[in-house]
Write a protein that holds these residues in place. Structure first.
Motif, PDB file in Angstrom:
ATOM      1  N   LEU A  89       0.844  -1.195   0.000  1.00  0.00           N
ATOM      2  CA  LEU A  89       0.000   0.000   0.000  1.00  0.00           C
ATOM      3  C   LEU A  89       0.877   1.241   0.000  1.00  0.00           C
ATOM      4  O   LEU A  89       1.834   1.324   0.777  1.00  0.00           O
ATOM      5  N   ALA A 136      -7.072  -6.524  10.219  1.00  0.00           N
ATOM      6  CA  ALA A 136      -7.596  -6.024   8.932  1.00  0.00           C
ATOM      7  C   ALA A 136      -7.007  -4.673   8.529  1.00  0.00           C
ATOM      8  O   ALA A 136      -7.726  -3.698   8.313  1.00  0.00           O
ATOM      9  N   GLU A 138      -5.766  -3.804   5.746  1.00  0.00           N
ATOM     10  CA  GLU A 138      -6.208  -3.378   4.411  1.00  0.00           C
ATOM     11  C   GLU A 138      -7.457  -2.511   4.518  1.00  0.00           C
ATOM     12  O   GLU A 138      -7.629  -1.559   3.755  1.00  0.00           O
ATOM     13  N   GLN A 139      -8.348  -2.836   5.453  1.00  0.00           N
ATOM     14  CA  GLN A 139      -9.555  -2.030   5.649  1.00  0.00           C
ATOM     15  C   GLN A 139      -9.223  -0.704   6.332  1.00  0.00           C
ATOM     16  O   GLN A 139      -9.817   0.327   6.011  1.00  0.00           O
ATOM     17  N   LEU A 140      -8.280  -0.738   7.252  1.00  0.00           N
ATOM     18  CA  LEU A 140      -7.885   0.484   7.942  1.00  0.00           C
ATOM     19  C   LEU A 140      -7.284   1.496   6.959  1.00  0.00           C
ATOM     20  O   LEU A 140      -7.540   2.687   7.048  1.00  0.00           O
ATOM     21  N   TRP A 141      -6.495   1.002   6.000  1.00  0.00           N
ATOM     22  CA  TRP A 141      -5.830   1.854   5.010  1.00  0.00           C
ATOM     23  C   TRP A 141      -6.503   1.731   3.643  1.00  0.00           C
ATOM     24  O   TRP A 141      -5.846   1.802   2.617  1.00  0.00           O
ATOM     25  N   LYS A 142      -7.812   1.606   3.610  1.00  0.00           N
ATOM     26  CA  LYS A 142      -8.509   1.389   2.334  1.00  0.00           C
ATOM     27  C   LYS A 142      -8.407   2.577   1.386  1.00  0.00           C
ATOM     28  O   LYS A 142      -8.606   2.426   0.187  1.00  0.00           O
ATOM     29  N   ASP A 143      -8.093   3.772   1.882  1.00  0.00           N
ATOM     30  CA  ASP A 143      -7.935   4.938   1.017  1.00  0.00           C
ATOM     31  C   ASP A 143      -6.582   4.949   0.314  1.00  0.00           C
ATOM     32  O   ASP A 143      -6.394   5.698  -0.643  1.00  0.00           O
ATOM     33  N   VAL A 195      -3.248   0.474  -3.817  1.00  0.00           N
ATOM     34  CA  VAL A 195      -2.458  -0.756  -3.804  1.00  0.00           C
ATOM     35  C   VAL A 195      -1.435  -0.657  -4.933  1.00  0.00           C
ATOM     36  O   VAL A 195      -1.774  -0.340  -6.067  1.00  0.00           O
TER      37      VAL A 195
END
Length: 158
Positions: free
Chosen positions: A70, A146, A148-153, A156
């Motif tokens: 990310l 999770a 990936e959900q925490l840093w979804k903004d 990738v």
């Protein structure tokens, strides 16, 4: 009766002059020098991106699963990149962390982790290289936290 006089032999110069001159050939055209193929301008090498690729290669070499990179530089000032990887069990996590550390020590100049937190027994190891932070999880811990959900903004990186 008169005998015909024989003609005197022609000299070589006269023979050459009497022959029809062959048409002169046009001088051969010189081939234009070949131009080297146009080179694409190389994109400037981002040292953090090169380090991320080296980390990814080290994790792939040790069979790390579900490697996700990310780019969080635009979202947070914590780091430029987060690398997330799953190890199957505690010894696998330890091997992944050791391989990343070993590969980065081989760089010129050698790079050491600023901080290493967690342990294989906890199911989560964090290697902090300041601009790049590597998170190594067991499958259970990765699902629980999770990230990936925490840093979804954050985008990738492929």
């Amino acid at each position: 009766m008169k005998t015909p006089k024989s003609a005197p032999p022609k000299s070589a110069a006269k023979k050459a002059a009497s022959r029809k001159a062959a048409p002169a050939k046009a001088p051969a055209k010189k081939a234009a020098p070949k131009k080297a193929p146009a080179r694409k301008k190389a994109a400037p090498v981002d040292p953090q991106r090169a380090r991320v690729e080296r980390i990814r290669a080290a994790l792939d070499a040790r069979k790390g699963e579900h490697v996700v990179v990310l780019r969080v530089a635009d979202v947070s000032s914590v780091a430029d990149y987060l690398v997330l990887c799953t190890g199957l069990n505690n010894p696998h996590l330890r091997a992944l962390a050791d391989e990343v550390a070993r590969q980065l020590r081989l760089e010129t100049p050698p790079v050491a982790a600023h901080r290493r937190a967690g342990g294989a027994e906890s199911g989560w190891i964090v290697l902090d290289y300041l601009d790049v932070v590597v998170h190594l999880f067991t499958p259970q811990m990765r699902g629980y936290y999770a990230l990936e959900q925490l840093w979804k903004d954050a985008p990738v990186v492929s």
